[in-house]
Design an enzyme around this catalytic site. Structure first.
Site, PDB file in Angstrom:
ATOM      1  N   GLU B 129       0.821  -1.208   0.000  1.00  0.00           N
ATOM      2  CA  GLU B 129       0.000   0.000   0.000  1.00  0.00           C
ATOM      3  C   GLU B 129       0.854   1.258   0.000  1.00  0.00           C
ATOM      4  O   GLU B 129       0.497   2.269  -0.603  1.00  0.00           O
ATOM      5  CB  GLU B 129      -0.934   0.012   1.224  1.00  0.00           C
ATOM      6  CG  GLU B 129      -1.958  -1.103   1.242  1.00  0.00           C
ATOM      7  CD  GLU B 129      -2.994  -0.978   0.139  1.00  0.00           C
ATOM      8  OE1 GLU B 129      -2.631  -1.199  -1.040  1.00  0.00           O
ATOM      9  OE2 GLU B 129      -4.156  -0.669   0.452  1.00  0.00           O
ATOM     10  N   THR B 182      -6.964   9.025  -5.514  1.00  0.00           N
ATOM     11  CA  THR B 182      -6.995   9.020  -4.047  1.00  0.00           C
ATOM     12  C   THR B 182      -6.432  10.329  -3.499  1.00  0.00           C
ATOM     13  O   THR B 182      -6.957  10.903  -2.541  1.00  0.00           O
ATOM     14  CB  THR B 182      -6.169   7.828  -3.506  1.00  0.00           C
ATOM     15  OG1 THR B 182      -6.709   6.634  -4.056  1.00  0.00           O
ATOM     16  CG2 THR B 182      -6.239   7.755  -2.000  1.00  0.00           C
TER      17      THR B 182
END
Lengths: 307, 307
Positions: B129, B182
Site C-alpha cells: 500500500e 486518491t
C-alpha cells in the site's frame, strides 16, 4: 403496590473516547429512594436526606421526571410521594441528578405495574436532566435506567443501545470535593477539532465497543484514550495526570474524567486491581489538602433496582 | 509445497462513519494469484493477466509486499514467482492493490509453512500500500488478510482488531468506470471538523460496531451515516445521492463511498435484498452514459483463501 424502595446508581458519562455517547453504571455510590402512592393527586417530595435540594417537585429533578411519566400515563391524576436518601454528592460528576431522575421513574413504573419500557423511562428521566443542566442529555440517565454500558448514538431521533459488559470489569472513582460547573467545563471545549484527532477518537470508540463485546481487557485498555476533550479539561482537576499515570501503573486499564468532572474514574479487571487503584488514588490525594471520597464498584449491569 | 493458488478479495475501506478505521472483505470481485517456489533466489512476476501493471517486483505492490515478508523470514534468499489474474480494476476504490499485496503474502506464507501471523502479514501487505499510495495504510489490507470487518484503532502502534460479522450480511457494489485519484479525494477533505459532527460520527462508529456484534441489522442501518467525509466527496461520484436514496428504498441498510471512490457500496440483510439493490444500481446508472460494473457478494469472513 403502595410503596417501593429502590437503589439508584451513580453513573460515569463521557467514558474516555466516548465523549457525549458512552456511559456506565456503578454499584457504589448510589442513592436510595422510597416511592409511595398517595390519596391526593399530584407529586410531593416528603423528604430529602443527605443533601440540601429543593422539595418543590417542579424544582426537583425527580419530581420533574415523574411528572413527565405521569403525563404519558393513562391516569395522570394519581398521587405519588418521593422520599430521597442522597449518597451521591450533587456536582460530583457521577450522575447525582440522573440517579434521582432515573430512580424516581423506575420506582414509579414498578408501582404502576410497569406500563413503560426502559427506553420510555430514559426519556422521562431526561426531563430531570433538562431541569438540572438545561439540556435533556441521556448519557447518565441511560446507564442509570438500563445498567451496564450504554451508547447514545443520536438525540434526533433518540437512539440508545445497551452494550455488552465484561464479567469482571470494575471501576474505581475518586471525587475531589471541589466545584466544576458543567457549563464552565463545556465552555472551554473547542468548537472545531482536527480531523486527525477526530479519526483517532472514533477509532478508539470502535475499539472500546469491540473490546467490551470481546471481553478483551487489553483492547479496552488501549481504547481508553481521549485525544479531544481530556487534554482541554484535565486542568480543572487537581493532579489529574498523576492520577491517570499512577493508577495505570497500579493496574488500571485506563480511565478519565467522569462526566464533566471533578470525579475521575478508572476501570480495572477484577476487584483486587480496582482496590489497588483506589489505594493509589488515596495516596495521591492525601497530601493535596482537598477533601475527597473514593468508591470501588463492579460495573452495575442492572441499573436502578428494587431493594 | 512448490506452488499455491489463492483467491484475494476486494475490500471496502471507509465503511460510512468508519472513515480511515473500518473495512470489510467481499467474495466478489476478487483476484486470483499463483505463488511458486523457484530455484533462483529473489522475486519474479512472471505474468499479470487482466491489467496493465508493472512486472518489476520492486514496482509492483505484490512484489514489494513479498519482499517485506522475506526480509523477516529465516531464509530470505529463497525464490518466489508471482502470477496474477486481476479481476479487481486498479483505481476502482475496492482494494485492487490491497488484494494483490494481501494475496501475495498470504500465499507465500502458506508456501513457507505459515511462519507468520495474520497481523504480521498485514504489516507486510501494508508495504504494498505504501508503494501504491504513498501511505502504508491498513484499512484495505487488514480485511483482505483477516476477512470480515476489521477496525484499525491506531497506526502508532499498529492496532488492528477483527469485528464480528453478522451471518446474513451482504454487500452490493457499483464501480463507475471513471477516475478518482486518491490524492485528489484526500485533498478536498477539511483539516478541521465541527465538534458536534465529530461526536455524531463517533456515536455512529460505536453503534455500527455494537450493531455488528448484536447482529442488529436495524442498528447497523441507522449507524451507516457519515456526516464528515461523504458530504465533501459525494460530488466526485455521478448520481451518488440518487444511488444512496433509491438503494435504501430498494432494501439496503445503508452504505456510502467505497474507499476514496469511485465505487459505491451498499449493505443489505440477505442475498435477495442485495440483488434488488444491485438491480436498482443498474437502473440508475444505465441512462448515465458511464461504463460501470456491479457486484453482489456475501461479506467474506475468511480473507485471502487457498483455492
Amino acid at each position: 403496590m403502595d410503596a417501593i424502595k429502590v437503589f439508584a446508581p451513580g453513573t460515569v458519562a463521557n467514558v474516555a473516547c466516548g465523549f457525549d455517547v458512552i456511559g456506565l453504571a456503578m454499584d457504589a455510590p448510589g442513592d436510595e429512594m422510597i416511592l409511595r402512592r398517595t390519596d391526593k393527586p399530584g407529586i410531593t417530595i416528603s423528604a430529602i436526606h443527605g443533601a440540601n435540594l429543593p422539595t418543590d417537585p417542579l424544582q426537583n429533578v425527580a419530581g420533574v421526571a415523574v411528572q413527565a411519566l405521569l403525563q404519558k400515563y393513562a391516569n395522570p391524576d394519581i398521587g405519588i410521594d418521593i422520599e430521597i436518601f442522597k449518597n451521591i454528592h450533587p456536582g460530583s460528576g457521577i450522575g447525582s441528578s440522573a440517579a434521582s431522575s432515573a430512580g424516581a421513574v423506575v420506582g414509579v413504573n414498578h408501582l404502576l405495574g410497569q406500563p413503560f419500557t426502559p427506553k420510555q423511562l430514559v426519556r422521562f428521566a431526561m426531563e430531570g436532566e433538562r431541569l438540572a443542566s438545561g439540556a435533556a442529555h441521556a448519557d447518565n440517565v441511560a446507564p442509570a435506567v438500563m445498567g451496564g454500558f450504554t451508547l447514545v448514538r443520536s438525540y434526533k431521533p433518540l437512539d440508545i443501545t445497551s452494550l455488552h459488559t465484561p464479567a469482571d470489569l470494575w471501576v474505581s472513582v475518586i471525587h475531589p470535593q471541589i466545584e466544576v460547573k458543567t457549563s464552565d467545563a463545556r465552555e472551554i471545549l473547542k468548537q472545531k477539532v482536527l480531523m486527525t484527532d477526530a479519526i483517532r477518537q472514533w477509532g478508539n470508540v470502535g475499539a472500546l465497543v469491540a473490546g467490551l463485546y470481546q471481553e478483551n481487557y487489553d483492547l479496552i485498555s488501549r481504547a481508553l484514550e481521549d485525544v479531544i476533550v481530556e487534554p482541554v479539561r484535565a486542568i480543572l482537576i487537581p493532579a489529574f495526570y498523576a492520577l491517570k499515570t499512577k493508577c495505570k501503573d497500579a493496574g488500571a486499564l485506563g480511565g478519565g474524567i467522569s462526566g464533566s468532572g471533578p470525579s475521575v474514574f478508572m476501570l480495572s479487571k477484577g476487584e483486587e486491581n480496582a482496590r489497588k487503584v483506589a489505594a493509589m488514588m488515596d495516596t495521591i490525594y492525601a497530601p493535596l489538602g482537598v477533601d475527597y471520597k473514593i468508591y470501588v464498584s463492579k460495573i452495575n449491569t442492572q441499573g436502578v433496582k428494587v431493594i
